[in-house]
Design an enzyme around this catalytic site. Structure first.
Site, short mmCIF file in Angstrom:
data_model
loop_
_atom_site.label_atom_id
_atom_site.label_comp_id
_atom_site.label_asym_id
_atom_site.label_seq_id
_atom_site.Cartn_x
_atom_site.Cartn_y
_atom_site.Cartn_z
N GLU A 1 0.13 -10.64 4.38
CA GLU A 1 0.62 -10.50 3.17
C GLU A 1 1.90 -9.30 3.21
OE1 GLU A 1 -2.11 -9.70 4.52
OE2 GLU A 1 -3.42 -8.22 3.58
N ASP B 1 6.84 -2.14 -21.20
CA ASP B 1 5.32 -3.05 -21.40
C ASP B 1 5.08 -3.26 -22.69
OD1 ASP B 1 5.39 -2.61 -18.62
OD2 ASP B 1 3.85 -1.23 -18.56
N GLY C 1 8.60 2.73 -26.15
CA GLY C 1 9.98 2.81 -25.73
C GLY C 1 10.04 2.13 -24.45
N GLY C 2 8.87 1.90 -23.87
CA GLY C 2 9.07 1.28 -22.46
C GLY C 2 8.82 -0.26 -22.57
N GLY D 1 -10.18 -4.93 4.77
CA GLY D 1 -11.15 -4.02 4.29
C GLY D 1 -11.15 -2.80 5.30
N LYS E 1 4.28 -5.51 -12.84
CA LYS E 1 5.38 -4.83 -13.47
C LYS E 1 6.63 -5.68 -13.51
CE LYS E 1 7.06 -1.04 -15.40
NZ LYS E 1 6.49 -0.40 -16.67
N HIS F 1 -2.11 -9.24 9.35
CA HIS F 1 -1.92 -9.17 7.81
C HIS F 1 -0.60 -9.98 7.58
CE1 HIS F 1 -4.79 -6.43 6.53
NE2 HIS F 1 -4.82 -5.89 7.89
N CYS G 1 -8.08 -10.69 8.45
CA CYS G 1 -8.51 -9.09 9.14
C CYS G 1 -10.12 -9.19 8.86
CB CYS G 1 -7.76 -8.01 8.54
SG CYS G 1 -7.76 -6.72 9.59
N TYR G 2 -10.39 -8.14 7.99
CA TYR G 2 -11.82 -8.08 7.87
C TYR G 2 -12.20 -9.48 7.29
CZ TYR G 2 -16.25 -6.33 6.03
OH TYR G 2 -17.55 -6.11 5.76
#
Ligand code: XMP
Length: 519
Positions: free
Chosen positions: A172, A228, A225-226, A51, A375, A170, A78-79
């Protein structure tokens, strides 16, 4: 399940990605809501994110005490490490010029640890990514250092008995090459969670959840049309069959062949009830003479809602009862309440158009089967549901469509020129094998005419701009570095094949300071 407590790091979502890649389900909760989320989720492990604040500031955030008393393993990053150390009785000191560290660093492993098991060996050094000012200076009781670096002597700490771990670097980010393996160690070896978060399992769970929520009710789903909305519709169709009705509003601002593709896929291939609303004249009529980008967006948003409402009324009139549910393809990044420390209201750059506002107006309840997914997980689910690859891998396309890719006034002629140029550009990108490397690529038709020469004659025609960007989430983006050979081929074809364009330019602006779309 894993709970990730968000202290406002820019990369908290990456932690979630890594946990899910390890086959374990997780959720992110902002620190203010962490206790509630902990009680609701009953997680078997907790990760505390990084953070922007300093634990030494008087009102800086803390983790709920109950987390440390619950007996679940905790990993602080980290934080998160500093907060854990401070809350358990250790000491954190402010960063000095000699102890601050940003970027690549090396850590040396001091002790074996469940966290490092099979990945990092004692006495060896490994590259990591550091980004911190403060550092832990005194350990709480029960902790020992397990890795060290020149500027962060307590780079990694552990209380193996309580299964508490803290890392200053980090884990990640991709710049810590072994980070994903260490996170996998934490969830599998330390917390004992098995890798059972698969798309197949998600599909079954989601279907059961939709059935439980909808009961014998009916659902309305807008297709854009997408990918999702298409995946959401397929999932709901599997769950409740013909009690789902899809609505596809053709506003005349779609790309070449797009409307036909959607209709053929849903009606022909899947046999899902679909209302194809032909509203070209309505939208184009309302947009005539409108040049202001925000004005365009608002008109389109408003008309879209009107068209949708009219369709809902028709569906309700078929004697099978009114749909009480509205389906949306909302994704996880839109759901997470991100932690903001700035306090001020954010500026509206663009009024985004989607069906937001519809449920309240129409008094409908929301069904959002994708709200836990990222996504690329939605794409994986689409494949799992048998959605054709060409559809699954589609670039995002904005709700207001080509209207915002045609700066200035819109006419049917200009839209047709734009559609042709865009189709050629995408065709060249596919032929070059670059489509999947690019987040989004499209043509823009500029409201500027320039002089050219074709054959022996003078031309005075429009300029077409090409845009292609790479991005992770659309929030920031880089222009795609095409080779000149590719750009030359695309430009030549567009000028030769599209009547009305005699000049092509390539947009090399990143976001920020540009945006992806031109309006
Ligand atoms: P910008 O242009 O703001 O776009 O950098 C970021 C991403 O959002 C898409 N976009 C939209 N999507 N409705 C949408 O559903 C909209 O009104 C809209 N405007 C922009 C854009 O295509 C890019 O992927």
């Amino acid at each position: 399940k894993v709970l990730i407590v968000d202290f406002g790091s820019q990369v908290t979502q990456l932690i979630a990605r890594r946990v899910r890649e390890a086959g374990v389900y997780c959720e992110i909760a902002p620190f203010q809501a962490a206790e509630k989320a902990f009680n609701a989720l009953n997680p078997k492990a907790v990760i505390l994110s990084g953070g922007p604040r300093s634990v030494l500031e008087p009102d800086s955030p803390r983790a709920p005490k109950t987390l440390f008393e619950s007996g679940v393993p905790i990993l602080g990053i980290c934080y998160g490490e500093q907060v854990m150390a401070e809350q358990l009785g250790g000491t954190v000191i402010a960063g000095h010029s000699h102890s601050r560290e940003f970027g690549r660093a090396e850590v040396e492993i001091l002790r074996e640890s469940a966290l490092f098991d099979g990945v990092w060996g004692r006495g060896k050094s490994y590259p990591v990514w550091m980004s911190h000012g403060d550092a832990v200076s005194e350990l709480p009781e029960g902790f020992v250092p397990i890795a060290t670096s020149p500027s962060a002597p307590l780079a990694a700490i552990a209380d193996e008995a309580r299964r508490f771990f803290g890392v200053q670097f980090h884990l990640e980010v991709a710049h810590t090459p072994d980070g994903a393996k260490l996170i996998s160690n934490f969830v599998h070896k330390v917390a004992g969670l098995s890798a059972d978060w698969t798309m197949g399992a998600f599909r079954q769970e989601a279907i059961a959840a939709i059935r439980a929520q909808v009961g014998s009710g009916r659902v309305l789903c807008g297709l854009s049309g997408g990918v999702d909305s298409a995946v959401a519709a397929l999932l709901i169709f599997e769950a409740i069959g013909e009690r789902l009705t899809c609505v596809f509003v053709d506003h005349g601002l779609l790309r070449q062949g797009e409307a036909e593709e959607v209709v053929t896929l849903f009606r022909g291939h899947y046999n899902i009830p679909l209302h194809h609303v032909e509203a070209k004249a309505l939208f184009l009529g309302a947009l005539t003479g409108v040049r202001d980008p925000e004005e365009k967006r608002k008109i389109i948003g408003r008309l879209f809602i009107t068209a949708f409402e009219a369709e809902a009324k028709k569906i309700a009139a078929d004697g099978r009862g009114a749909p009480e549910f509205l389906a949306q393809g909302t994704l996880y990044p839109d759901v997470i309440e991100s932690v903001s420390f700035s306090g001020g209201p954010s500026v509206t750059i663009k009024s985004h158009h989607n069906v937001g506002g519809l449920p309240e107006r129409m008094n409908m309840k929301l069904v959002e089967p994708l709200r836990e997914l990222f996504k690329d997980e939605v794409r994986a689910l689409g494949r799992e549901l048998g959605l054709p690859e060409a559809f699954v891998g589609r670039h995002p396309f904005p709700g207001p469509g080509l209207a915002i890719r045609c700066p200035g006034g819109i006419t049917p002629e200009k839209l047709e020129i734009l559609r042709q140029a865009d189709a050629i550009y995408l065709d060249e990108i596919r032929k070059a094998g670059l489509y999947d490397e690019i987040w989004q690529a499209f043509a823009v038709l500029l409201p500027v005419q320039t002089v050219g020469v074709m054959g022996d004659g003078r031309t005075y025609e429009f300029v077409c701009a090409l845009r292609a960007v790479t991005s992770v989430d659309g929030m920031t983006a880089d222009f795609y570095p095409f080779g000149m050979g590719f750009l030359g081929r695309a430009a030549t074809r567009i000028v030769n094949e599209v009547k009305g364009v005699n000049r092509v330019v390539y947009d090399i602006t990143s976001k920020p300071p540009g945006t992806i779309e031109w309006e």
